[in-house]
Design a protein around this motif. Structure first.
Motif, short mmCIF file in Angstrom:
data_model
loop_
_atom_site.label_atom_id
_atom_site.label_comp_id
_atom_site.label_asym_id
_atom_site.label_seq_id
_atom_site.Cartn_x
_atom_site.Cartn_y
_atom_site.Cartn_z
N GLY A 15 0.76 -1.22 -0.01
CA GLY A 15 -0.01 -0.19 -0.08
C GLY A 15 0.89 1.37 0.13
N ILE A 16 1.90 1.24 0.99
CA ILE A 16 2.89 2.54 0.68
C ILE A 16 3.68 2.50 -0.29
CG2 ILE A 16 4.94 3.12 2.00
CD1 ILE A 16 4.06 1.77 4.52
N PHE A 17 3.96 1.55 -1.14
CA PHE A 17 4.74 1.77 -2.47
C PHE A 17 3.68 2.24 -3.46
CE2 PHE A 17 7.31 0.72 -5.95
CZ PHE A 17 6.45 0.44 -6.81
N PHE A 18 2.36 1.74 -3.64
CA PHE A 18 1.36 2.75 -4.42
C PHE A 18 1.04 3.86 -4.40
CE2 PHE A 18 0.47 -2.22 -5.33
CZ PHE A 18 0.77 -2.03 -6.92
N LEU A 19 1.06 4.24 -2.89
CA LEU A 19 0.89 5.78 -2.42
C LEU A 19 2.00 6.56 -2.82
CD1 LEU A 19 -0.77 7.67 -0.93
CD2 LEU A 19 0.51 7.13 1.05
N LEU A 20 3.15 6.17 -2.70
CA LEU A 20 4.35 6.86 -3.36
C LEU A 20 4.40 7.06 -4.68
CD1 LEU A 20 7.22 5.41 -0.85
CD2 LEU A 20 6.24 7.59 -0.89
N LEU A 21 3.96 5.89 -5.52
CA LEU A 21 4.02 5.89 -6.66
C LEU A 21 2.93 7.10 -7.26
CD1 LEU A 21 4.91 4.82 -9.79
CD2 LEU A 21 2.92 3.00 -9.58
N VAL A 22 1.75 7.03 -6.96
CA VAL A 22 0.72 8.03 -7.25
C VAL A 22 1.18 9.37 -7.18
CG1 VAL A 22 -1.71 8.88 -6.63
CG2 VAL A 22 -1.36 6.35 -6.95
N ILE A 23 1.92 9.59 -5.90
CA ILE A 23 2.55 11.17 -5.51
C ILE A 23 3.48 11.44 -6.58
CG2 ILE A 23 3.91 12.36 -3.84
CD1 ILE A 23 2.57 10.51 -1.70
N VAL A 24 4.18 10.68 -7.02
CA VAL A 24 5.22 10.77 -7.99
C VAL A 24 4.73 11.14 -9.38
CG1 VAL A 24 7.36 9.83 -9.30
CG2 VAL A 24 7.36 9.72 -6.88
N VAL A 25 3.89 10.36 -9.60
CA VAL A 25 2.82 10.40 -10.73
C VAL A 25 2.35 11.92 -10.96
CG1 VAL A 25 1.13 9.70 -12.42
CG2 VAL A 25 2.79 8.02 -11.53
N LEU A 26 1.82 12.12 -10.06
CA LEU A 26 0.96 13.56 -9.84
C LEU A 26 1.93 14.46 -9.96
CD1 LEU A 26 -1.86 12.68 -6.96
CD2 LEU A 26 -2.11 12.92 -9.63
N GLN A 27 2.88 14.53 -9.38
CA GLN A 27 3.96 15.57 -9.26
C GLN A 27 4.53 15.71 -10.62
OE1 GLN A 27 5.25 17.83 -7.12
NE2 GLN A 27 4.15 17.08 -5.52
N GLY A 28 4.78 14.68 -11.60
CA GLY A 28 5.18 14.69 -12.78
C GLY A 28 4.31 15.34 -13.83
N VAL A 29 3.05 14.86 -13.62
CA VAL A 29 1.84 15.68 -14.40
C VAL A 29 1.70 17.14 -14.11
CG1 VAL A 29 -0.66 15.79 -14.75
CG2 VAL A 29 0.53 13.50 -14.78
N TYR A 30 1.98 17.57 -12.95
CA TYR A 30 1.73 18.87 -12.36
C TYR A 30 3.10 19.66 -13.16
CZ TYR A 30 2.16 23.22 -9.63
OH TYR A 30 2.26 24.64 -9.19
N PHE A 31 4.15 18.93 -13.11
CA PHE A 31 5.11 19.78 -13.61
C PHE A 31 5.14 19.90 -15.19
CE2 PHE A 31 9.84 20.96 -13.82
CZ PHE A 31 10.07 20.60 -15.10
N LEU A 32 4.90 18.86 -15.98
CA LEU A 32 4.53 18.94 -17.42
C LEU A 32 3.38 20.35 -17.77
CD1 LEU A 32 4.44 15.38 -18.59
CD2 LEU A 32 6.18 17.14 -18.90
N ILE A 33 2.41 20.05 -16.86
CA ILE A 33 1.25 21.08 -17.12
C ILE A 33 1.82 22.72 -17.10
CG2 ILE A 33 -0.92 21.95 -16.63
CD1 ILE A 33 -1.79 19.25 -16.12
N ASN A 34 2.61 22.80 -15.96
CA ASN A 34 2.94 24.32 -15.58
C ASN A 34 3.92 24.55 -16.66
OD1 ASN A 34 3.57 26.38 -13.61
ND2 ASN A 34 5.42 25.70 -13.29
N ASN A 35 4.82 23.81 -17.14
CA ASN A 35 6.01 24.16 -18.18
C ASN A 35 5.31 24.33 -19.55
OD1 ASN A 35 8.06 24.06 -16.50
ND2 ASN A 35 8.72 21.98 -17.47
N TYR A 36 4.23 23.64 -19.79
CA TYR A 36 3.61 23.99 -21.11
C TYR A 36 2.63 25.27 -21.12
CZ TYR A 36 0.01 23.34 -24.98
OH TYR A 36 -0.85 23.76 -25.95
N GLN A 37 2.29 25.79 -20.05
CA GLN A 37 1.49 27.02 -19.86
C GLN A 37 2.63 27.99 -19.76
OE1 GLN A 37 -0.64 26.60 -16.21
NE2 GLN A 37 -2.48 25.65 -17.25
N GLY A 38 3.74 27.82 -19.46
CA GLY A 38 4.79 28.87 -19.46
C GLY A 38 5.45 29.15 -20.77
N ALA A 39 5.50 28.10 -21.43
CA ALA A 39 5.86 27.92 -22.82
C ALA A 39 4.94 28.80 -23.88
CB ALA A 39 6.39 26.63 -23.63
#
Length: 287
Positions: A15-39
């Motif tokens: 359970g802890i592993f999947f929780l961490l995986l979800v957090i990492v995925v969400l952080q990556g999606v946020y990073f991509l969206i933020n860069n795209y809007q900036g460009a």
């Protein structure tokens, strides 16, 4: 033995592993969206200061393309230069037709009369016209008039003409004019018009054009060389006789006796027969 609070069973660890995986995925999606809007916002933004600088450079282009005019002799205008100066093809053709007759314009008025250029254009160009100084004294003899049959050119002495004056003849530039003056100096002055043909590199057509403007009016007096007593060294001082030919002339005289007439020189091997008339001007049989 006490049980550790940090020990997890297999199900808890998953359970802890999947929780961490979800957090990492969400952080990556946020990073991509933020860069795209900036460009996207960078592309759409206009730098007004930079655009103003570019517009100022564009406005300066017509000024930079204006040709600066330097003093020039209008007798030698090329098609390209005439175009940049604002002359029409018809105006240039009139000038070229006039020049093909071996004639020159020596004033702004003469240029306008030949080309029929407008007064406004002449106001712009005439301050830059540069004619040889000597032409100003005889400009009236070179300006064309409507009655072509009455136009006359002053004949000047070939023995007094300057290199600059010679350059007014089509086909004679700086090198040929200097060569003519040098040849004249070696002769001590032209004796006859035909000697102009002996200048190296001068075509017959150019000679004919030159003799329409310049002739031998005052031939120099020369001390003629006695062909029957002169040494090879004395004979070789003549422009027309080199050392080898001078020796041949002396050897012929020693073998056959004194020359009875100057035409006998034609019997000497290597003698330039086509120049006999000019050479005879500098020789004599009398003591």
């Amino acid at each position: 033995m006490k049980k550790s609070h940090f020990r997890f069973n297999k199900q808890e660890r998953s359970g802890i592993f999947f929780l961490l995986l979800v957090i990492v995925v969400l952080q990556g999606v946020y990073f991509l969206i933020n860069n795209y809007q900036g460009a996207g916002s960078t592309i759409l933004t206009i730098d007004h200061g930079q655009q103003a600088w570019i517009d100022s450079l564009r406005n300066q282009q017509p000024v930079q393309r204006i040709h600066k005019i330097f003093p020039f002799n209008p007798n030698y205008i090329t098609d390209y230069k005439g175009y940049t100066l604002g002359l029409s093809p018809e105006e240039l053709d009139r000038l070229y037709t006039f020049r093909k007759q071996g004639r020159f314009v020596n004033s702004a008025d003469a240029f306008q009369q030949v080309t029929q250029a407008s007064d406004s254009l002449m106001e712009t160009l005439s301050p830059y016209f540069k004619f040889p100084e000597w032409t100003q004294a005889v400009a009236a003899t070179s300006i064309p008039i409507k009655n072509e049959g009455s136009t006359k050119l002053e004949i000047r002495d070939l023995n007094k003409v300057t290199a600059e004056e010679l350059q007014s003849i089509r086909g004679i530039g700086e090198k040929l004019s200097a060569r003519i003056i040098k040849f004249r100096d070696r002769l001590g002055g032209f004796m006859v018009d035909a000697q102009l043909q002996d200048v190296y590199g001068l075509d017959q057509e150019v000679v004919d054009r030159t003799l329409k403007r310049f002739r031998v009016l005052n031939p120099p007096s020369v001390d003629k060389i006695n062909i029957n007593t002169a040494t090879a060294g004395q004979l070789s001082r003549l422009v027309y006789i080199n050392r080898a030919l001078a020796i041949q002339i002396v050897e012929y005289r020693e073998a056959n006796g004194w020359y009875k007439n100057l035409d006998e020189l034609l019997l000497v091997e290597g003698f330039p027969k086509e120049r006999i008339d000019r050479i005879k001007l500098y020789l004599t049989l009398k003591n």
